[in-house]
Design a protein around this motif. Structure first.
Motif, PDB file in Angstrom:
ATOM      1  N   GLY A   1     -16.676   0.418   2.195  1.00 32.97           N
ATOM      2  CA  GLY A   1     -16.890   1.504   3.135  1.00 32.97           C
ATOM      3  C   GLY A   1     -15.564   2.142   3.520  1.00 32.97           C
ATOM      4  O   GLY A   1     -14.481   1.792   3.028  1.00 32.97           O
ATOM      5  N   PHE A   2     -15.634   3.076   4.455  1.00 41.01           N
ATOM      6  CA  PHE A   2     -14.452   3.801   4.908  1.00 41.01           C
ATOM      7  C   PHE A   2     -13.445   2.859   5.556  1.00 41.01           C
ATOM      8  O   PHE A   2     -12.249   2.903   5.273  1.00 41.01           O
ATOM      9  N   PHE A   3     -13.902   1.958   6.416  1.00 39.93           N
ATOM     10  CA  PHE A   3     -13.021   1.026   7.105  1.00 39.93           C
ATOM     11  C   PHE A   3     -12.299   0.102   6.124  1.00 39.93           C
ATOM     12  O   PHE A   3     -11.095  -0.126   6.228  1.00 39.93           O
ATOM     13  N   GLN A   4     -12.998  -0.417   5.151  1.00 45.59           N
ATOM     14  CA  GLN A   4     -12.389  -1.306   4.161  1.00 45.59           C
ATOM     15  C   GLN A   4     -11.349  -0.555   3.324  1.00 45.59           C
ATOM     16  O   GLN A   4     -10.294  -1.108   2.989  1.00 45.59           O
ATOM     17  N   THR A   5     -11.631   0.688   2.980  1.00 46.92           N
ATOM     18  CA  THR A   5     -10.675   1.491   2.211  1.00 46.92           C
ATOM     19  C   THR A   5      -9.388   1.712   3.003  1.00 46.92           C
ATOM     20  O   THR A   5      -8.283   1.548   2.467  1.00 46.92           O
ATOM     21  N   ILE A   6      -9.509   2.057   4.277  1.00 44.79           N
ATOM     22  CA  ILE A   6      -8.334   2.251   5.129  1.00 44.79           C
ATOM     23  C   ILE A   6      -7.569   0.939   5.270  1.00 44.79           C
ATOM     24  O   ILE A   6      -6.337   0.899   5.176  1.00 44.79           O
ATOM     25  N   LEU A   7      -8.261  -0.149   5.485  1.00 52.25           N
ATOM     26  CA  LEU A   7      -7.625  -1.456   5.650  1.00 52.25           C
ATOM     27  C   LEU A   7      -6.853  -1.867   4.404  1.00 52.25           C
ATOM     28  O   LEU A   7      -5.700  -2.307   4.491  1.00 52.25           O
ATOM     29  N   VAL A   8      -7.443  -1.716   3.246  1.00 49.44           N
ATOM     30  CA  VAL A   8      -6.772  -2.075   1.989  1.00 49.44           C
ATOM     31  C   VAL A   8      -5.542  -1.193   1.785  1.00 49.44           C
ATOM     32  O   VAL A   8      -4.475  -1.669   1.379  1.00 49.44           O
ATOM     33  N   THR A   9      -5.644   0.091   2.086  1.00 47.51           N
ATOM     34  CA  THR A   9      -4.503   0.997   1.939  1.00 47.51           C
ATOM     35  C   THR A   9      -3.375   0.608   2.882  1.00 47.51           C
ATOM     36  O   THR A   9      -2.199   0.567   2.480  1.00 47.51           O
ATOM     37  N   LEU A  10      -3.687   0.304   4.134  1.00 48.25           N
ATOM     38  CA  LEU A  10      -2.658  -0.069   5.103  1.00 48.25           C
ATOM     39  C   LEU A  10      -1.997  -1.402   4.769  1.00 48.25           C
ATOM     40  O   LEU A  10      -0.829  -1.617   5.079  1.00 48.25           O
ATOM     41  N   VAL A  11      -2.698  -2.299   4.143  1.00 47.54           N
ATOM     42  CA  VAL A  11      -2.108  -3.572   3.735  1.00 47.54           C
ATOM     43  C   VAL A  11      -1.306  -3.406   2.445  1.00 47.54           C
ATOM     44  O   VAL A  11      -0.255  -4.021   2.265  1.00 47.54           O
ATOM     45  N   PHE A  12      -1.757  -2.558   1.561  1.00 49.44           N
ATOM     46  CA  PHE A  12      -1.105  -2.376   0.263  1.00 49.44           C
ATOM     47  C   PHE A  12       0.272  -1.736   0.392  1.00 49.44           C
ATOM     48  O   PHE A  12       1.208  -2.133  -0.306  1.00 49.44           O
ATOM     49  N   LEU A  13       0.436  -0.763   1.275  1.00 51.85           N
ATOM     50  CA  LEU A  13       1.716  -0.054   1.379  1.00 51.85           C
ATOM     51  C   LEU A  13       2.876  -0.980   1.759  1.00 51.85           C
ATOM     52  O   LEU A  13       3.916  -0.958   1.094  1.00 51.85           O
ATOM     53  N   PRO A  14       2.772  -1.834   2.790  1.00 53.69           N
ATOM     54  CA  PRO A  14       3.884  -2.763   3.060  1.00 53.69           C
ATOM     55  C   PRO A  14       4.117  -3.761   1.926  1.00 53.69           C
ATOM     56  O   PRO A  14       5.259  -4.126   1.642  1.00 53.69           O
ATOM     57  N   LEU A  15       3.055  -4.209   1.284  1.00 53.58           N
ATOM     58  CA  LEU A  15       3.222  -5.148   0.174  1.00 53.58           C
ATOM     59  C   LEU A  15       3.978  -4.504  -0.983  1.00 53.58           C
ATOM     60  O   LEU A  15       4.748  -5.164  -1.679  1.00 53.58           O
ATOM     61  N   LEU A  16       3.786  -3.226  -1.196  1.00 55.32           N
ATOM     62  CA  LEU A  16       4.518  -2.506  -2.237  1.00 55.32           C
ATOM     63  C   LEU A  16       6.013  -2.504  -1.926  1.00 55.32           C
ATOM     64  O   LEU A  16       6.841  -2.692  -2.814  1.00 55.32           O
ATOM     65  N   MET A  17       6.366  -2.322  -0.664  1.00 55.51           N
ATOM     66  CA  MET A  17       7.779  -2.332  -0.272  1.00 55.51           C
ATOM     67  C   MET A  17       8.387  -3.729  -0.432  1.00 55.51           C
ATOM     68  O   MET A  17       9.530  -3.866  -0.839  1.00 55.51           O
ATOM     69  N   VAL A  18       7.641  -4.764  -0.107  1.00 57.04           N
ATOM     70  CA  VAL A  18       8.140  -6.134  -0.258  1.00 57.04           C
ATOM     71  C   VAL A  18       8.396  -6.442  -1.727  1.00 57.04           C
ATOM     72  O   VAL A  18       9.412  -7.050  -2.077  1.00 57.04           O
ATOM     73  N   ALA A  19       7.509  -6.009  -2.599  1.00 53.32           N
ATOM     74  CA  ALA A  19       7.704  -6.256  -4.027  1.00 53.32           C
ATOM     75  C   ALA A  19       8.963  -5.555  -4.520  1.00 53.32           C
ATOM     76  O   ALA A  19       9.727  -6.110  -5.305  1.00 53.32           O
ATOM     77  N   SER A  20       9.213  -4.348  -4.048  1.00 49.89           N
ATOM     78  CA  SER A  20      10.424  -3.622  -4.442  1.00 49.89           C
ATOM     79  C   SER A  20      11.666  -4.349  -3.950  1.00 49.89           C
ATOM     80  O   SER A  20      12.668  -4.445  -4.650  1.00 49.89           O
TER      81      SER A  20
END
Length: 128
Positions: free
Chosen positions: A14-33
């Motif tokens: 749903g909309f909430f799950q999509t927003i949640l996954v996006t908000l969690v993914f962005l910081p994880l992308l920075m940590v990987a870098s």
């Protein structure tokens, strides 16, 4: 509503799950870098035992004088982990030989700064 349609609707994000996954993914992308960056900033440059110049601990022995204090390895580079127990002044002569009495580094390491001016390794050593 048919059971198959209801089940399919419940399995989609749903909309909430999509927003949640996006908000969690962005910081994880920075940590990987940041973790990948360690491959470049944590390089270990050529190093040898730090030998303070006489009583002045702020300057180090370099160049030909280094041969007196640090044995050379098979590639005629300063050994990374050993220093002579006593200075080997005879090694400055063209055919001089050492007594091979060595010990581990006592005062830390000096780093070759011709390739890397500063790395995490050299900064940690400097601060210790």
């Amino acid at each position: 509503m048919a059971p198959d349609v209801q089940l399919e609707k419940e399995q989609r994000m749903g909309f909430f799950q999509t927003i949640l996954v996006t908000l969690v993914f962005l910081p994880l992308l920075m940590v990987a870098s940041h973790n990948f960056l360690q491959n470049f900033t944590a390089a270990v440059p050529r190093h040898w035992c730090y030998i303070p110049a006489r009583d002045n601990a702020t300057t180090e022995v370099t160049g030909d004088l280094l041969k007196i204090y640090v044995p050379m390895d098979g590639n005629q580079e300063p050994d990374r982990c050993l220093q002579f127990s006593t200075p080997q002044g005879q090694l400055l002569a063209p055919n001089g030989t050492s007594t091979n009495s060595t010990e581990p580094c006592l005062d830390g390491w000096a780093y070759d700064r011709s390739v890397f001016n500063s790395t995490i390794i050299t900064e940690v050593q400097r601060g210790a």
